[in-house]
Design a protein around this motif. Structure first.
Motif, PDB file in Angstrom:
ATOM      1  N   SER B  83       0.815  -1.225   0.000  1.00  0.00           N
ATOM      2  CA  SER B  83       0.000   0.000   0.000  1.00  0.00           C
ATOM      3  C   SER B  83       0.849   1.276   0.000  1.00  0.00           C
ATOM      4  O   SER B  83       0.372   2.340  -0.352  1.00  0.00           O
ATOM      5  N   ASN B  85       1.896   2.567   2.725  1.00  0.00           N
ATOM      6  CA  ASN B  85       1.858   2.996   4.123  1.00  0.00           C
ATOM      7  C   ASN B  85       2.550   1.959   4.990  1.00  0.00           C
ATOM      8  O   ASN B  85       2.182   0.785   4.994  1.00  0.00           O
ATOM      9  N   ALA B  88       0.446   0.003   7.695  1.00  0.00           N
ATOM     10  CA  ALA B  88      -0.509  -0.905   7.047  1.00  0.00           C
ATOM     11  C   ALA B  88       0.210  -2.111   6.460  1.00  0.00           C
ATOM     12  O   ALA B  88      -0.252  -3.254   6.584  1.00  0.00           O
ATOM     13  N   ASP B  89       1.365  -1.862   5.859  1.00  0.00           N
ATOM     14  CA  ASP B  89       2.079  -2.959   5.213  1.00  0.00           C
ATOM     15  C   ASP B  89       2.660  -3.938   6.231  1.00  0.00           C
ATOM     16  O   ASP B  89       2.651  -5.153   6.016  1.00  0.00           O
ATOM     17  N   ASP B 144      12.992   1.347   3.856  1.00  0.00           N
ATOM     18  CA  ASP B 144      13.016   2.811   3.910  1.00  0.00           C
ATOM     19  C   ASP B 144      14.376   3.375   4.259  1.00  0.00           C
ATOM     20  O   ASP B 144      14.496   4.571   4.531  1.00  0.00           O
TER      21      ASP B 144
END
Lengths: 195, 195
Positions: B83, B85, B88-89, B144
């Motif tokens: 997604s 996010n 959420a992931d 990230d």
DNA sequence: TCCCAAGGGTGCAAAGATGCACTCATGGAG
DNA sequence: CTCCATGAGTGCATCTTTGCACCCTTGGGA
């Protein structure tokens, strides 16, 4: 004789017993032709193939494996032993047969009922007794040559079968006692009757 | 997902389940160190060797096999999906973990009680969560880079663990509902709390 | 009569279970 | 400290179970 420490042996015995019990129950419920090998396999929770790993055919599951005489004892018998008395020796041979092939005492009564309740099974069982009789007749001939007429030998075998069946009836009436005891009692009574 | 027509699969599942249930029961009764592999094997009616054919160790029988993330989903996650996010992931990843490794819904509660009732087991379970946390932290770093500090990533992982545990508690209170439902409810409540 | 489905029975290879002989670590007893 | 019993865990040969593709027979329908 029993090896409770061995998992393999134990499970094998249990599976064989389970198959027999299920087969007998199915026969009682639906008759011998009322169930398939697949039904039996499902009931006993094994694969169809496994059924044939344990028994040589559909009939064998209900009637038990085809009985086989111990070659050693047969040799002794043909040679005239062990006692020299023909009747006694035949009975001894038959007793061994029963002894070795009676895994479950109380199954005898149930199995007998299942067999007697189905026409087809009666035929199969009869055929077996025929075969056994033929074997015995041949053995008697090998042992005593022509001293015993085939007819007489056949009568002898039939007597043994009758004794077995009578013992089975006694077993139905009094399941508490071991089968061999009933068998002995049948022999005694037969002697009294014929005396 | 269930293959009731396949005997092999069925029996394998049953045996695995039986082993887990027996192990949990033994742990509840005597504590994790109060039983041996032999005891478990006897209780589940399999050989000692078979226990190790199913599980990688004593702890695994009670705690379940070490969870493994689906490499495909991991790749998606590292690439920034599905997604975009992060929270959420991560939750999606964790949900998959739970979904795939929950063979028996009502076993969750029993298993949780068994674990919480034994100090040694709590340690083992804690170690597992540690490992999972480390894995997640590493994955977040791969995804990230340094946008997320290790501390923050660690917090994220802990949040997920907490959500799982909370869902387990809800499952104890209301075993009728599927676990995933409780998990979703925990997520919603957590959002409310933190909003 | 011909055909086909159903059920008995077999051969074979893959998958599972078991027994057994190991190794390794550990916690006492002496 | 040393020795030893106990229990975890592994490797491997062997025995069982299973799935599957077959073959053969038989009893009904079309």
């Amino acid at each position: 004789m029993e090896q409770l420490c061995n998992r393999r042996e134990t499970k094998r015995t249990q599976t064989a017993l389970r198959l027999q019990q299920c087969a007998v129950q199915l026969t009682i419920d639906r008759g011998f032709d009322g169930w398939t090998i697949d039904d039996l396999a499902a009931a006993a929770d094994v694969s169809r193939r496994t059924v044939f790993n344990y028994f040589d055919g559909k009939a064998d599951v209900v009637l038990g494996p085809v009985v086989e005489l111990d070659p050693e004892r047969v040799a002794v018998f043909v040679a005239g032993g062990p006692s020299g008395n023909l009747l006694a020796d035949v009975l001894a041979l038959a007793a061994d047969l029963i002894e070795e092939h009676t895994s479950d005492q109380d199954m005898i009564a149930t199995g007998r009922n299942a067999v007697l309740g189905d026409a087809r099974l009666i035929g199969l069982a009869h055929q077996r007794f025929e075969d056994i009789t033929a074997t015995f007749v041949e053995l008697v001939r090998e042992r005593d040559g022509d001293a015993y007429s085939p007819d007489r030998a056949r009568l002898l075998s039939r007597l043994v079968v009758t004794l077995f069946d009578n013992a089975a009836e006694r077993s139905v009436a009094d399941p508490g006692r071991p089968f061999s005891e009933h068998f002995d009692a049948a022999i005694r009574d037969a002697r009294d009757v014929l005396a």
